[in-house]
Design an enzyme around this catalytic site. Structure first.
Site, short mmCIF file in Angstrom:
data_model
loop_
_atom_site.label_atom_id
_atom_site.label_comp_id
_atom_site.label_asym_id
_atom_site.label_seq_id
_atom_site.Cartn_x
_atom_site.Cartn_y
_atom_site.Cartn_z
CG ASP A 26 -3.63 6.23 5.44
OD1 ASP A 26 -2.80 7.27 4.72
OD2 ASP A 26 -3.26 5.77 5.87
CE LYS A 52 -2.06 3.31 10.04
NZ LYS A 52 -0.97 3.58 9.04
CG HIS A 111 6.04 5.24 -0.31
ND1 HIS A 111 4.63 5.65 0.90
CD2 HIS A 111 5.87 4.69 0.73
CE1 HIS A 111 4.20 5.07 1.39
NE2 HIS A 111 5.29 4.29 1.90
CE LYS A 140 6.46 0.75 0.00
NZ LYS A 140 7.41 0.88 1.42
CG HIS A 152 0.14 3.27 -0.46
ND1 HIS A 152 0.91 3.93 -0.79
CD2 HIS A 152 0.18 3.76 0.80
CE1 HIS A 152 1.40 4.72 -0.36
NE2 HIS A 152 1.41 4.73 0.58
NE ARG A 191 1.33 26.50 10.66
CZ ARG A 191 0.08 26.22 11.22
NH1 ARG A 191 -1.29 27.07 11.50
NH2 ARG A 191 -0.01 24.67 11.97
C1 BG6 Z 1 1.30 5.85 3.87
C2 BG6 Z 1 0.18 6.13 5.32
O1 BG6 Z 1 1.02 5.93 2.82
O2 BG6 Z 1 1.78 4.68 4.40
C3 BG6 Z 1 0.22 5.10 6.65
O3 BG6 Z 1 -0.63 7.05 5.22
C4 BG6 Z 1 1.22 4.30 6.67
O4 BG6 Z 1 -0.49 5.46 6.91
C5 BG6 Z 1 2.01 3.84 5.45
O5 BG6 Z 1 1.93 3.83 7.62
C6 BG6 Z 1 2.44 2.16 5.09
O6 BG6 Z 1 3.82 2.65 4.41
P1 BG6 Z 1 5.40 1.72 4.10
O7 BG6 Z 1 6.10 2.08 3.23
O8 BG6 Z 1 5.28 2.06 5.64
O9 BG6 Z 1 4.49 0.37 3.97
#
Ligand code: BG6
Length: 478
Positions: free
Chosen positions: A224, A329, A167, A171, A229, A39
């Site tokens: 999240d 966390k 993601h 890995k 994941h 933006r």
């Molecule tokens: C993200 C989350 O998808 O993955 C984050 O939104 C988290 O909260 C992160 O910290 C962790 O990824 P990685 O690759 O650092 O383990």
């Protein structure tokens, strides 16, 4: 490569450094263009400057001036306010004449904007048959919202053009888990009930919510991390061998696992899940504030920063084998690992050391280092026949002596090459939400507030109790 959310955390911290690395490795052609979209009214030079600052910070000694000069020539910037049709015309003008080139629209924005951006792109006529769209997680916040986004994005892009990113699937170590399971005949016969007692999946972070308070407070650890994941790791751990490595062959098997997860409903939610929220404490000796004191977090927030749960998979292979999942966390260490505990021998003939509870353990460590460790019992030297656990350990970094690709390097290149294997199909996402939604509903129904845990610990005591009730312990707590 068109990066929506171009000035945001993910683009600057992960995507641009990943693209730079691929460029430095000679994988990004000089004809490519990488366009930040956001933006703010920025000039290309301003954007390139921001990108350089971020890349210098996140790449450290890997940053190299000559490569940067080349890379920065590929950068562009277009100001777009997601809802403003006129802004998309600027983008259309910038893309004119490049219709025969692959276009990757990467949406690194809140998923509430995905439908609007898609419609505007279509209206501006920039979605070509060679276009792909990458959707960042979490996609929606429940079954219904994810369905709606998928419908709206799916009205413009075909399923083959949609890359739902998680993601963790990119890995190196997750790929190694596939190699371990499906490249070796050794493990497969053992990978089942009757031989495996239980499985633990831990994704522990030392970090707090950093600069993402607003997003995080509306999301929480279940949405999240677990919805994507951890469930994806569980799928790769538990899936049947696919018939090939084709994207749909792999995704079909993952889907079956998600669909076989026993639903957690009503009081089950209270018994089989634990919610936590960190209070002030210290991580590796450094004092850190509690969640409620973090920026952009409401002081009354009941968002969870920790989840532990017991999942069960109703299939012949896994009946009766619990999968314990845990993430949080501000925990004691940054560790991502999968721990498989095998059964004891049916009839022991040797004395074991009193401390040797679980004889055979397979620990697959994904982070911070990548390793595979198999604990077996060996004879303790000396007189008598006493057994002691010892490790057969493989350090993958040490073995291959080469930097592994960052997850985003691999995934971004896969979007360009058109390889969907490591991306979630729509039905997988739907199945994952269908399992998560009743947990959230249960927490709401029984007003299950998060239990407090001290930053720098392993989460609330209830997490040890959850696994302890079945006679087990978390791996790091043994
Ligand atoms: C993200 C989350 O998808 O993955 C984050 O939104 C988290 O909260 C992160 O910290 C962790 O990824 P990685 O690759 O650092 O383990």
């Amino acid at each position: 490569m068109l990066l929506f959310g171009g000035t945001g955390d993910l683009v600057t911290r992960k995507l641009l450094p990943a693209l730079y690395r691929r460029y430095a490795a000679g994988q990004v052609s000089e004809e490519s263009r990488i366009v930040g979209i956001a933006r703010s009214a920025l000039g290309v030079q301003d954007y390139a400057h921001q990108a350089e600052t971020a890349c210098r910070e996140f790449l450290g000694t890997e940053f190299d001036e000559p490569h940067w000069r080349g890379f920065s020539r590929l950068l562009g910037y277009v100001k777009i306010d997601a809802g403003d049709a006129a802004d998309y015309e600027t983008l259309a003008a910038a893309l004119q004449g490049r219709e025969q080139i692959v276009r990757v629209f990467f949406y690194s924005t809140a998923s509430t904007l995905f439908a609007m951006i898609t419609q505007q792109l279509a209206r501006a006529g920039v979605v070509t048959p060679l276009s792909r769209v990458v959707l960042e997680k979490p996609l929606g916040n429940d079954v219904a919202s994810a369905h709606l986004i998928n419908e709206q994005v799916g009205a413009i892009f075909t399923e083959q053009q949609i890359y739902r990113i998680d993601h963790y699937l990119g890995k190196e170590a997750v790929q190694n888990l596939m190699a371990l399971r499906f490249g070796n005949a050794l493990f497969e016969p053992l990978w089942r009930r009757g031989l495996i007692r239980h499985v633990q999946i831990t994704v522990a972070e030392e970090l707090g919510v950093e600069r993402r308070g607003q997003f995080y407070d509306a999301t929480g650890a279940l949405r999240d991390m677990v919805q994507n994941h951890l469930l994806q790791l569980l799928c790769i751990m538990a899936m049947e061998p696919p018939t090939s490595s084709d994207p749909d062959a792999v995704r079909d098997e993952k889907l079956k696992v998600l669909r076989a997860l026993r639903p957690l409903r009503d009081r089950d939610v209270l018994v089989k899940t634990v919610r936590g929220q960190y209070r002030a404490g210290s991580v590796h000796g450094k004092p850190v504030p509690g969640y409620l004191e973090e920026a952009d977090i409401s002081p009354e927030s009941t968002t969870e920063t920790f989840v532990a749960l017991k999942a069960e998979i109703d299939t012949w292979r896994w009946a009766g084998v619990p999968f314990y999942l845990r993430t949080g966390k501000r925990l004691q260490d940054r560790i991502t690992e999968l721990v498989v505990t095998f059964d004891d021998v049916p009839h022991p003939i040797f004395d074991k050391a009193a401390t040797t509870e679980a004889a055979n353990l397979l620990v697959i460590r994904l982070q911070p280092d990548e390793s595979i460790t198999l604990t077996i019992l060996a004879k303790n030297p000396g007189e008598g026949m006493r057994l002691k656990p010892v490790n057969l350990a493989l350090d993958l970094g040490e073995t291959f002596k080469t930097r592994s690709l960052d997850a985003y390097e691999r995934l971004l290149m896969d979007t360009v090459k058109g390889n969907l294997t490591l991306f979630m199909r729509r039905d997988e996402l739907d199945a994952a939400w269908r399992w998560i939604d009743p947990i959230i509903a249960g927490w709401r129904e029984f007003d299950e507030r998060p239990k407090s845990y001290m930053a720098g610990s392993w989460g609330p005591a209830a997490s040890s109790a959850l696994i302890g009730r079945d006679g087990f312990e978390w791996h790091d707590e043994t």
